[in-house]
Design an enzyme around this catalytic site. Structure first.
Site: not given
Ligand SMILES: CC(O)(O)NCCCCNCCCN
Ligand SMILES: [Zn+2]
Length: 678
Positions: A22, A137, A174, A176, A267, A307
């Site tokens: 994935d 999230h 973070d 995001h 990140d 990451y």
């Molecule tokens: C804990 C966090 O905030 O780092 N989670 C990041 C999740 C990223 C998901 N990306 C989905 C992209 C779909 N096109």
């Molecule tokens: Zn993130």
């Protein structure tokens, strides 16, 4: 006062992993935790922390935030086969289940709650929990973005319930948007949620309208949700620091939290494939240092994203060493926020104007055209190139980041000086310091006389200063040699001592010395060559001396009731100081100081983020209680008391605005609004 830093890590949390292919989720790997922990061991940071074991959260604790349906779904996955796991995972946006996920997620929550207990019980002052799966999230009834249970949100509800807290600050750095956390607290005025996030005008995941700067909270929660969207990638150290100086910190100090919880995602650091940002690991030492000044130092740092394994683990180490009180490493890079960052900062300040006292006098006349302006900007360059040429653009550049971090980190993590604070026992009064300090032997009189009659004859007229000069030069010596981090010297005539100390420092190779002088200053050292930046805080206008880029006089008389100095420190002094990038800071408190003790300790605490925390304090010998509170701030014995928060008067806000307008071209960290005519 509590001391010590907790570290919570349990390798059981590395057993949650993706069982199928994935491309969206395959970056959230177990090695994120193990490589961070290994790097902490390599820097001998694990052994300096208090080990607190993780535990599995109870169902009641998870139900503080999540629905029983959500809990049941999670529980049911333990016995599923791969096909069933894949099916149930498909119900969520960017989440994967493994048979161990439920157990790991309960450990992540339990670890977070153990950290809250360790901090709130005074067992430690602060700490970090290395957990996965992350949390910010996840929502009441859904997993999302690699998150199953919202660790930080559960911790906040838990702390309110168990410790009766009424003001909790969540800082989410973070890259995001923690929309899960926002949804959970958006009507709750007891939890102030701050998040910055890659947004690119709603292009970037999770691409929500409610992630923009105008989502300020709902109902009673209005003003308690702060979103700072980054509309370009490539944001760097100066953009992050500007966001703290001009948005988060003024809100945080006015809110005056009883506990700070950080949704600590890395990140947002350089090299990360998700963030595509340029901030280097040491910026997290600065961000941590700032939030440590709140809530009497009660701080829980909880891992979210991150990451790029090397960038992640270096940034985790930067965070932990700062929690332990180590010197804050020098920031690198040009100290100027980019236009897009300044625009976002200006927008979020405007959006919050009616909810915060510190923003009461904010000029938002620009509003009517700015928001259209940013849309115009977007139309103008439909495929926005990054403001900063982003050094690391794609994965095969990863090798470059590895190399960069190898080189970069080597000269940053110098060994911690054994002793934090030095002083001399020239007078009995210094023995009264409330904290253990390191006494340095003064330089003897004959040596001083020789020195003084040579280089400083034009400054030193009377012998009475010789003793104090001896102690100052002795302490400076130790600081120059990095044998101590900072020092305190007392003086009968501060301006003579400071003038000698500044000239001595420059002579011994410091290229940029920041001097903050509080009170009357008879002698004003020469600042023409730019090797000294003088900020003079005094009650009345200094006649004669013209203002220049390197000599700034800030007329300030602190409010009698409490501490109204925050806007001056956060909105002016810190931005100027960070723009200057000093390699030594001298802070002097002379006669007729116009600042109270709390204003002075605010200065000492926040300026420790500069010059690798090298500070020389020169205090008027009659100011015993100033000396005592300065010693506490410099040793880091306890999170300093900054007194009762008093919002600034319009007159004081205008004073800072005038200074900011006057100097923001020279000292670009002062920028927090886009001038007309971009
Ligand atoms: C804990 C966090 O905030 O780092 N989670 C990041 C999740 C990223 C998901 N990306 C989905 C992209 C779909 N096109
Ligand atoms: Zn993130």
């Amino acid at each position: 006062m509590a001391s010590g830093t907790a570290l919570i890590y349990d390798e059981e949390m590395t057993t949650h992993k993706l069982l199928w292919s994935d491309p969206v989720c395959d970056i959230e790997v177990p090695e994120r935790l193990s490589s961070s922990y290994d790097q902490l061991k390599r820097y001998h940071l694990v052994e300096r922390c208090v080990h607190v074991p993780a535990r599995e959260a109870s169902q009641e604790e998870i139900l503080l935030v999540h629905s029983s349906e959500h809990l049941e779904v999670a529980k049911s996955t333990q016995t599923m086969n791969e096909e069933e796991l894949k099916k149930v995972s498909g119900n969520y946006d960017a989440f994967f289940f493994h048979p161990n996920t439920y157990c790991c997620a309960r450990l992540a929550v339990g670890a977070t709650l153990e950290l809250v207990d360790a901090v709130m019980s005074g067992k430690v002052r602060n700490g970090m929990a290395l957990v996965r799966p992350p949390g910010h999230h996840s929502q009441r009834n859904a997993a999302n973005g690699f998150c199953l249970f919202n660790n930080v949100a559960i911790a906040a509800e838990y702390a309110k319930l168990k410790y009766g807290l009424q003001r909790i600050l969540i800082v989410d750095w973070d890259v995001h948007h923690g929309q899960g956390t926002q949804y959970i607290f958006e009507e709750d005025p007891s939890v102030l949620y701050f998040s910055w996030h890659r947004y690119e005008h709603q292009e970037f995941w999770p691409s929500l309208k409610e992630s923009d700067y105008d989502a300020v909270g709902l109902g009673k929660g209005k003003g308690f949700n702060i979103n700072l969207p980054w509309n370009k990638v490539g944001m760097g150290n100066s953009d992050y620091l500007a966001a703290f100086f001009h948005v988060l910190l003024p809100m945080a100090f006015e809110f005056d939290p009883e506990l700070v919880i950080v949704s600590s995602g890395y990140d947002s650091g350089i090299g990360d494939p998700e963030g595509q940002m340029n901030a280097t690991p040491e910026v997290f030492a600065h961000l941590t240092h700032f939030v440590m000044q709140l809530a009497n130092g009660k701080l829980c740092v909880i891992l979210e994203g991150g990451y790029h394994l090397k960038s992640l683990s270096e940034s985790v180490c930067m965070t932990v060493r700062t929690l332990l009180g180590d010197p804050v490493p020098q920031i690198t890079g040009e100290m100027a926020p980019c236009l897009s960052a300044v625009e976002s900062i200006q927008n979020v300040r405007a959006a919050h104007k009616s909810y915060w006292k510190w923003l009461m006098y904010e000029d938002t006349s620009f509003l009517q055209n700015l928001s259209t302006k940013s849309l115009l900007l977007k139309k103008a360059n439909p495929n926005p190139s990054t403001e900063h040429e982003s050094k690391i653009t794609n994965n095969d550049e990863t090798v470059k980041v590895e190399r960069f971090l190898e080189l970069h980190m080597k000269n940053i993590l110098f060994p911690v000086p054994p002793i934090k604070t030095a002083t001399t026992d020239s007078r009995g009064s210094v023995h009264l310091l409330p904290v253990p300090v390191h006494f340095v032997k003064e330089i003897d009189k004959t040596e001083i006389k020789a020195l003084v009659s040579g280089f400083y004859a034009d400054i030193v007229k009377e012998d009475k200063n010789l003793l104090s000069l001896g102690s100052i030069l002795a302490i400076l010596d130790k600081i120059l040699k990095k044998e101590v981090c900072n020092g305190i010297a007392e003086s009968p005539t501060c301006s003579v001592s400071v003038a000698v100390a500044l000239r001595h420092s420059v002579r011994f190779g410091f290229q940029r010395v920041l001097c903050i002088f509080v009170g009357d200053m008879e002698i004003i050292p020469n600042t023409e060559d730019g090797k000294i930046l003088m900020i003079h805080i005094c009650e009345k206008e200094q006649s004669g001396k013209t203002r220049s880029k390197h000599y700034i006089s800030l007329n300030w008389k602190e409010d009698a009731e409490g501490n109204d100095f925050f806007p001056a420190v956060l909105g002016f002094i810190l931005p100027v100081a960070y723009s200057y990038q000093p390699n030594l800071t001298v802070i002097a408190v002379g006669p007729n100081r116009s600042l109270g003790i709390s204003g002075i300790s605010l200065l000492f605490s926040l300026l420790q983020g500069l010059a690798e925390s090298r500070i020389l304090a020169v205090i008027k010998d009659t100011e015993i209680n100033v000396m005592q509170s300065v010693a506490k701030a410099l040793v880091g014995a306890s999170a300093p008391q900054f007194g009762v928060y008093v919002p600034p008067t319009q007159e004081k806000v205008n004073k800072i605005k005038i200074l900011r307008d006057q100097f923001q071209q020279e000292w670009k960290m002062l920028q927090c609004s886009v001038k007309d005519g971009i």
